[in-house]
Design a protein around this motif. Structure first.
Motif, PDB file in Angstrom:
ATOM      1  N   LYS A 197       0.835  -1.214   0.000  1.00 19.14           N
ATOM      2  CA  LYS A 197       0.000   0.000   0.000  1.00 19.14           C
ATOM      3  C   LYS A 197       0.861   1.251   0.000  1.00 19.14           C
ATOM      4  O   LYS A 197       0.551   2.234  -0.671  1.00 19.14           O
ATOM      5  CB  LYS A 197      -0.925  -0.008   1.215  1.00 19.14           C
ATOM      6  CG  LYS A 197      -2.028  -1.039   1.074  1.00 19.14           C
ATOM      7  CD  LYS A 197      -3.296  -0.608   1.783  1.00 19.14           C
ATOM      8  CE  LYS A 197      -4.462  -1.413   1.225  1.00 19.14           C
ATOM      9  NZ  LYS A 197      -5.687  -1.237   1.997  1.00 19.14           N
ATOM     10  N   LYS A 218      -8.308  -7.239   7.326  1.00 22.38           N
ATOM     11  CA  LYS A 218      -9.344  -6.409   6.697  1.00 22.38           C
ATOM     12  C   LYS A 218      -9.710  -5.235   7.605  1.00 22.38           C
ATOM     13  O   LYS A 218      -9.750  -4.079   7.176  1.00 22.38           O
ATOM     14  CB  LYS A 218     -10.576  -7.289   6.428  1.00 22.38           C
ATOM     15  CG  LYS A 218     -11.747  -6.596   5.766  1.00 22.38           C
ATOM     16  CD  LYS A 218     -11.747  -6.834   4.263  1.00 22.38           C
ATOM     17  CE  LYS A 218     -12.765  -5.961   3.547  1.00 22.38           C
ATOM     18  NZ  LYS A 218     -14.137  -6.426   3.750  1.00 22.38           N
ATOM     19  N   GLY A 221      -7.253  -2.458   7.676  1.00 24.77           N
ATOM     20  CA  GLY A 221      -6.921  -1.841   6.391  1.00 24.77           C
ATOM     21  C   GLY A 221      -5.659  -2.356   5.729  1.00 24.77           C
ATOM     22  O   GLY A 221      -5.135  -1.729   4.814  1.00 24.77           O
ATOM     23  N   SER A 224      -7.696  -4.966   1.280  1.00 22.81           N
ATOM     24  CA  SER A 224      -9.044  -4.460   1.004  1.00 22.81           C
ATOM     25  C   SER A 224     -10.022  -5.610   0.811  1.00 22.81           C
ATOM     26  O   SER A 224     -11.218  -5.458   1.027  1.00 22.81           O
ATOM     27  CB  SER A 224      -9.037  -3.533  -0.208  1.00 22.81           C
ATOM     28  OG  SER A 224      -8.466  -4.178  -1.313  1.00 22.81           O
TER      29      SER A 224
END
Ligand SMILES: [Zn+2]
Ligand SMILES: [Zn+2]
Length: 376
Positions: A197, A218, A221, A224
């Protein structure tokens, strides 16, 4: 004349499977180009757990008592002659590998492949090099990395597993906008998600067999989308296993809305079925990074890689990653990364910490990810 009493320090020493002893050892002054560090935080890793439980990690068998631990941060307490980059009182991350600095790999900047590499807490070389589960240790100054002011000792410890992923991401040429699939969301897999990310990956998803871990990934974060693999008994034949792997990954890819697969797949489990799925999970022209270890010989759906130019890369430890890893950890770009640290024990309770890590769940039913040893 009475002998001069030398200062001592405490070390947690593994003598055999589940035989961990707190010992008092003589504290020697640091030698040329070495510094002495008071270890503040050490993260426990899966390889440490293997040594603790079985007295071995893969091919590396304990041949003499060994201090475990290789994810650590601490404070410099003394410097030996020749040390110019450090002063007592300085806070540092301890990079656990000591490379030769002279061989072709070292000269090329790929010192993780140095044949003379000695690695703290690994029984891969003999005499073994002790790890960081001790109150003080002497270590070469060139692999002690000064911490930025806002960097905690826990973050210094996390720089080690993060380095593993940073190295794998560099080898994968991971770039912004790519899609990423991660197998296994233990501490390493979660760091893979967070790092992807931070690189600007457009879509990061995770697969595991443990729904609790996936829910965690999840909820905070890291991924996704998540997919839990169905429990299955061992396939009777290799063909059956390969067929199942292909079917299982197709179900997952459909669920993710990515039937064509992902640009980069980080395989962080080392499990044969996941490595097989990883190849099918990569997009045509994509990459599979082998981060997890565990299976020595694996049956691969090789044509699914070869005819689609899916590159399967090995990735071993790291080289020249620490400053970047530390900068990333304080940048705030690795969202919720501190949540990976779920438990903490003092040095003298290290055996209890390993038992908890092996169980995977504490008495309150809370999941165990990364355990820190120390009072940080
Ligand atoms: Zn490790
Ligand atoms: Zn070398």
């Amino acid at each position: 004349m009475s002998p001069i009493a030398l200062p001592t320090q405490n070390a947690v020493v593994l003598h055999g499977p589940k035989d961990l002893r707190l010992e008092e050892r003589t504290l020697w002054p640091p030698q040329y180009n070495y510094a002495q560090v008071s270890v503040v935080s050490t993260g426990l890793c899966g390889s440490d757990l293997h040594y603790y439980l079985h007295g071995r990690n893969g091919d590396n068998v304990l041949q003499a008592p060994l201090v475990l631990g290789h994810e650590a941060g601490g404070i410099v307490t003394a410097v030996g002659p020749g040390v110019k980059n450090l002063v007592p009182g300085q806070r540092v991350a301890i990079e656990a590998g000591i490379m030769c600095n002279h061989c072709d790999y070292c000269k090329k900047g790929r010192y993780n492949l140095c044949k003379a590499m000695r690695f703290c807490s690994s029984a891969g070389t003999f005499p073994h090099l002790d790890g960081t589960l001790q109150s003080r240790m002497n270590h070469p100054a060139n692999v002690l990395h000064p911490l930025p002011d806002s960097c905690s000792f826990d973050q210094a410890a996390l720089a080690e597993p993060l380095s593993v992923l940073l190295h794998a991401s560099r080898r994968a040429d991971l770039t912004s906008g790519q899609t990423v699939l991660v197998f296994g969301v233990g501490a390493i897999g979660l760091l893979a998600c967070a790092l992807a990310k931070s690189y600007g990956a457009s879509h990061v998803v995770a697969i595991d067999i443990n729904q609790t871990r996936l829910d965690f990934a999840k909820a905070y974060g890291f991924a996704s989308q998540i997919h839990c693999l169905p429990p299955a008994d061992k396939a009777k034949t290799t063909e059956e296993q390969l067929r199942r792997a292909k079917e299982n990954i197709q179900v997952a890819l459909t669920e993710f809305g990515k039937e064509d697969g992902f640009d980069v797949v980080f395989e962080c489990t080392g499990a044969e079925s996941c490595i097989q799925m990883a190849i099918h999970g990569a997009i045509t022209g994509g990459k599979v990074m082998l981060v997890g270890m565990g299976s020595r010989n694996v049956m691969l759906p090789l044509s699914a890689a070869a005819t689609r130019e899916v590159d399967v890369h090995g990735s071993f430890r790291y080289a020249n990653t620490y400053p970047t890893a530390l900068a990333l950890l304080i940048s705030g770009k690795l969202k919720n990364v501190e949540k990976i640290i779920t438990h903490r024990f003092p040095l003298e309770d290290t055996a209890r910490a390993f038992d908890l890590l092996a169980r995977g769940k504490d008495d309150e039913g809370k999941m165990v990810l990364k355990i820190m040893i120390g009072d940080s």
